[in-house]
Design a protein around this motif. Structure first.
Motif, PDB file in Angstrom:
ATOM      1  N   ILE A 225      11.268 -31.687  15.389  1.00 60.89           N
ATOM      2  CA  ILE A 225      11.401 -31.637  14.149  1.00 60.89           C
ATOM      3  C   ILE A 225       9.973 -32.575  13.827  1.00 60.89           C
ATOM      4  O   ILE A 225       9.229 -32.182  13.240  1.00 60.89           O
TER       5      ILE A 225
ATOM      6  N   ALA B 221       7.398 -31.451  11.359  1.00 55.67           N
ATOM      7  CA  ALA B 221       7.680 -32.026  10.325  1.00 55.67           C
ATOM      8  C   ALA B 221       6.161 -32.522   9.490  1.00 55.67           C
ATOM      9  O   ALA B 221       5.856 -32.387   8.368  1.00 55.67           O
TER      10      ALA B 221
ATOM     11  N   LEU C 290      11.555 -25.170   8.793  1.00 58.00           N
ATOM     12  CA  LEU C 290      12.871 -24.860   9.481  1.00 58.00           C
ATOM     13  C   LEU C 290      13.496 -23.872  10.103  1.00 58.00           C
ATOM     14  O   LEU C 290      13.839 -23.805  11.008  1.00 58.00           O
TER      15      LEU C 290
ATOM     16  N   TRP D 182      11.426 -24.670  13.867  1.00 53.01           N
ATOM     17  CA  TRP D 182      12.587 -25.744  14.205  1.00 53.01           C
ATOM     18  C   TRP D 182      13.946 -25.303  14.621  1.00 53.01           C
ATOM     19  O   TRP D 182      13.908 -25.340  16.470  1.00 53.01           O
TER      20      TRP D 182
END
Length: 223
Positions: A107, A111, A146, A149
């Motif tokens: 993540i 990110a 998202l 991930w």
């Protein structure tokens, strides 16, 4: 027999759209853009193996992405369709959640990458006075990040490949549209996009025969 030949049909129609079909008339171009996705949707519907709790959200995700393909000439409408498609993918991938701290930690780079891309797009939108697109772009970047991930968290090789290719495809599209021209952006966007959707559709198989997926079987999931 039909399922056996669908991957070849997807490849041929996808390459035809990318390299053969002219930009005009627009209706012809859009029709050929959607045909590979129709075939991918048909391919996914015939795979089976993972159960309806996984297969149905994947099929819905493919369907809304196909709508996005046809509606992207109206950018916000097409973007909304793709966003809904990603939400269905996320729902499916969460059903295959396979926790490990190593995968969970992905993540952080995802990110960081998304933040850099999003920042550059927002600066470009402010510069060109397209402030109305800032919130939709932030929302879409968040959702596709998202999606990427949660794809990593499945430990399924074809899901991971599909998710990452989708992120790459949309990154090229966004950078080329809002920030700076990328050489050969059209073929790069569509090649990675069709490949991403095909891999995600293939993930419906219970035991995808991809090498590093099998190599991960010895990893002990944490809880």
């Amino acid at each position: 027999m039909l399922t056996k030949w669908l991957p070849a049909a997807i490849l041929i129609t996808g390459l035809a759209y990318i390299f053969v079909i002219p930009e005009e008339p627009l209706l012809l171009k859009i029709s050929f853009k959607v045909i590979p996705m129709l075939l991918i949707l048909l391919y996914a519907s015939k795979k089976g193996g993972r159960g309806n709790r996984y297969q149905i959200p994947i099929l819905l995700g493919l369907f809304f992405c196909m709508l996005g393909d046809g509606l992207l000439i109206w950018f916000l409408i097409g973007l909304s369709a793709f966003l809904i498609g990603h939400l269905f993918y996320i729902a499916a991938f969460l059903k295959s959640w396979n926790f490990s701290w190593l995968r969970f930690a992905t993540i952080l780079p995802i990110a960081a990458y998304s933040t850099v891309i999003c920042r550059e797009i927002i600066l470009s939108l402010i510069e060109t006075g397209e402030n109305g697109l800032i919130i939709p772009v932030i929302g879409y970047v968040t959702v596709i990040s998202l999606m990427g991930w949660t794809a990593m968290m499945t430990r399924n090789a074809v899901v991971i490949i599909g998710g990452m290719l989708f992120v790459i495809s949309d990154s090229i599209l966004a950078w080329n549209k809002f920030v700076d021209v990328i050489a050969f952006s059209g073929p790069l966007i569509m090649l990675t996009y069709y490949a991403a959707q095909f891999f995600i559709a293939t993930s419906i198989r219970k035991d995808p025969s991809f090498g590093f997926a099998n190599g991960l079987k010895n990893e002990t999931p944490s809880t």
